[in-house]
Design an enzyme around this catalytic site. Structure first.
Site, PDB file in Angstrom:
ATOM      1  N   LYS A 188     131.497 -22.653  41.455  1.00 41.18           N
ATOM      2  CA  LYS A 188     132.477 -21.655  40.958  1.00 41.18           C
ATOM      3  C   LYS A 188     131.611 -19.864  42.013  1.00 41.18           C
ATOM      4  O   LYS A 188     130.683 -19.410  41.938  1.00 41.18           O
ATOM      5  CB  LYS A 188     131.153 -21.267  39.868  1.00 41.18           C
ATOM      6  CG  LYS A 188     133.055 -20.085  39.104  1.00 41.18           C
ATOM      7  CD  LYS A 188     131.939 -18.922  38.038  1.00 41.18           C
ATOM      8  CE  LYS A 188     131.670 -17.885  38.424  1.00 41.18           C
ATOM      9  NZ  LYS A 188     132.351 -17.080  39.384  1.00 41.18           N
ATOM     10  N   GLU A 263     117.961 -18.371  43.155  1.00 39.35           N
ATOM     11  CA  GLU A 263     117.610 -16.640  44.492  1.00 39.35           C
ATOM     12  C   GLU A 263     118.297 -15.772  43.634  1.00 39.35           C
ATOM     13  O   GLU A 263     119.014 -15.516  44.292  1.00 39.35           O
ATOM     14  CB  GLU A 263     118.187 -17.677  45.532  1.00 39.35           C
ATOM     15  CG  GLU A 263     117.801 -16.905  46.878  1.00 39.35           C
ATOM     16  CD  GLU A 263     117.724 -15.845  47.562  1.00 39.35           C
ATOM     17  OE1 GLU A 263     118.099 -14.305  47.329  1.00 39.35           O
ATOM     18  OE2 GLU A 263     119.366 -16.001  48.391  1.00 39.35           O
ATOM     19  N   CYS A 297     120.133  -9.180  49.566  1.00 40.80           N
ATOM     20  CA  CYS A 297     119.610  -9.549  48.157  1.00 40.80           C
ATOM     21  C   CYS A 297     117.859  -9.365  48.973  1.00 40.80           C
ATOM     22  O   CYS A 297     117.392  -8.688  48.388  1.00 40.80           O
ATOM     23  CB  CYS A 297     119.171 -10.911  47.673  1.00 40.80           C
ATOM     24  SG  CYS A 297     119.429 -12.240  48.996  1.00 40.80           S
ATOM     25  N   GLU A 398     116.573  -2.443  42.356  1.00 35.81           N
ATOM     26  CA  GLU A 398     117.655  -2.765  42.977  1.00 35.81           C
ATOM     27  C   GLU A 398     119.008  -1.812  43.584  1.00 35.81           C
ATOM     28  O   GLU A 398     119.465  -2.244  42.314  1.00 35.81           O
ATOM     29  CB  GLU A 398     117.664  -4.526  43.441  1.00 35.81           C
ATOM     30  CG  GLU A 398     119.164  -4.779  44.550  1.00 35.81           C
ATOM     31  CD  GLU A 398     118.827  -6.532  44.177  1.00 35.81           C
ATOM     32  OE1 GLU A 398     119.156  -7.364  42.992  1.00 35.81           O
ATOM     33  OE2 GLU A 398     119.165  -7.187  45.018  1.00 35.81           O
TER      34      GLU A 398
END
Ligand code: ADP
Length: 495
Positions: A188, A263, A297, A398
């Site tokens: 997906k 991850e 990331c 983040e």
């Protein structure tokens, strides 16, 4: 106008795309679609099916049938040949794949074109691994003629869920080891960037993948994604995305005790020591956070700078940030493209505001911009904050945008403690010309990857992944293969 503009208009003209289930290109059962728009201009590129739980059911069923049927009889050498064929076709269509990414999620074409080494490397590395998977013959403590050995078997049907910030590398890094080990896949992609993944699936299917081995279901995270994570027919989930979503996937996967690799996010520290070679370090430290508009990331978003060189580093970083060319990613000069969506741009703007409110100073950038003809786009200037304290939101959370927080330090011991004082542990960078400092910091920083005098290097042969809330599991290297394999012990009484 670059040559890419004409190609862009031909590649996506607003018409609907379909998703891949059991070798067929199909619409969602509901008939609903999601619009794919260019984040630089707002132009409608295409629509993709809004797949839901019933489409996931169909894809999982197809993947299971393929896993237990024809795919199980394909030899490792044939899987290797297939992966090599895919690599050839991906190489031949590389420019279209990159153009698709640029249009769908904004990555500057000058950046994506250079990613071919890594993506082709992944396909070829795992092609090599396909024929190197083997068990062991193990001596045991039983008297008599009792033999024990192991075989490595594919875990089964893999559910892969990926984000929008690197659709090509993100999907190949899940699909290649799955095909190498003999698993089947239901992938997906992100609802924000599905087009290139569909293009890649077409290439793979054209290379001779049997029906059901690779299925791509487009759709929303809380619908198609959640259905995949919870599905009892899935043996393993390979997820890349935010820590928050990773948490809900881990919960959903508990239902049938799926194996899970995650991850997740990061708030990676970069340490610039006073003996660093600044001519080399400044551009690398700047792009550690500004590349892909900060939507990576591993973004090195906290820059710890030795206090003696802070003023010089701040001035040079601000110059560097101001000089970066902002624009549409298909312009080959563009270094900073748009953010993925209005929502993401608003989120980054909110952080800019919080930084100011909490007392940090903007040295460069700090605002939205609209390059000519791109008033519908989501652009934010590369931003450098000085006077940042460790407890400010911009230094803790983040951001996933082009925002750098610069923090001075005095002692190495102290900076290690501060760099490690985060719930994340994905990556870290160090700039020093002192060998001892390089080793000391590389060992003491708590992260899945530490780069010294470089940043961003990711390679198919080298494991990559996080510690702490940046997740677990490794992508790359032979460790990655282990995540797609189970070990079976076989005992035989030969008496
Ligand atoms: P990002 O904002 O970086 O894209 P997300 O974690 O929101 O990170 O999304 C990563 C992927 O996870 C996307 O494909 C998204 O559709 C999917 N996703 C989002 N929410 C869920 C969920 N609850 N369950 C499964 N997948 C989800």
């Amino acid at each position: 106008m670059s040559v890419w503009h004409a190609r862009a208009a031909a590649l996506y003209d607003g018409s609907p795309r379909r998703m891949l289930i059991d070798g067929d290109w199909c619409d969602a059962r509901s008939g609903e679609v999601i619009e794919a728009r260019d984040p630089a201009t707002g132009r409608l590129l295409a629509t993709v099916p809004k797949g839901g739980a019933v489409d996931i059911d169909a894809a999982v069923l197809a993947a299971r049938r393929a896993f237990e049927g024809p795919w199980a009889r394909v030899t490792p050498f044939e899987r290797q040949a297939l992966l090599l064929r895919i690599a050839e076709r991906v190489q031949a269509e590389w420019e279209d794949l990159c153009l698709s990414d640029t249009l769908d999620m904004g990555m500057p074409i000058q950046r994506s074109l250079t990613n071919s080494r890594r993506v082709l490397g992944m396909l070829r590395f795992y092609a090599g691994q396909a024929v190197a998977i083997h068990g062991q013959t193990i001596p045991n403590s039983f008297p008599g003629e009792i033999r024990s050995s192991t075989v490595r078997e594919p875990v089964g049907v893999v559910g892969a869920i990926i984000p929008w910030n690197a659709p090509i590398a993100g999907s190949v890094w899940k699909i290649a080891p799955a095909l190498a080990t003999g698993c089947t896949v239901v992938l997906k992609p992100s609802e924000e960037a599905s087009l290139t993944v569909l293009m890649l699936a077409r290439i793979m299917q054209d290379c001779g993948l049997p029906p059901g081995v690779l299925n791509v279901v487009t759709g929303l995270g809380p619908e198609a994604g959640a259905a995949l994570a919870a599905h009892p027919g899935i043996d393993r989930i390979a997820f890349t995305g935010s820590t928050e979503t990773g948490r809900s996937i881990a919960r959903a996967a508990a239902g049938n005790i799926k194996r899970v690799s995650l991850e997740l996010g990061g708030k990676s520290p970069v340490i610039l020591c006073r003996d660093a070679d600044l001519d080399r370090a400044i551009p690398v430290a700047a792009m550690a956070v500004f590349a892909n508009s900060g939507q990576i990331c591993i973004a090195g978003s906290r820059l710890f700078v030795a206090r003696e060189i802070e003023d010089e580093v701040l001035a040079r970083l601000a110059d560097h940030a101001r000089a970066l060319r902002i624009g549409h990613g298909i312009d080959p000069e563009t270094e900073i493209g748009p953010l993925i969506s209005a929502r993401q741009a608003a989120r980054v703007e909110d952080f800019l505001q919080r930084g100011r409110t909490e007392g940090a100073r903007v040295l460069a950038g700090g605002a939205r911009v609209a390059p000519d003809g791109m008033e519908g786009g989501h652009f934010i200037q590369p931003t450098v904050f000085a006077g940042v304290a460790d407890d400010m939101a911009i230094a803790r959370e983040e951001i996933f945008g082009p925002v750098l927080s610069v923090l001075p330090f005095d002692e190495l011991d102290d900076v290690v403690t501060r760099a490690n004082a985060t719930p994340y542990g994905l990556a870290a960078g160090v700039f020093t010309t002192h060998l001892g400092t390089a080793h000391k910091l590389a060992h003491r920083l708590r992260a899945g990857t530490v780069w010294v005098n470089m940043y961003h290097a990711i390679d198919p042969a080298v494991p990559f992944g996080g510690v702490k809330m940046s997740g677990h599991g490794r992508e790359g290297g032979t460790e990655h293969l282990d995540e797609f394999l189970d070990t079976k012990a076989i005992w035989i009484n030969t008496d």
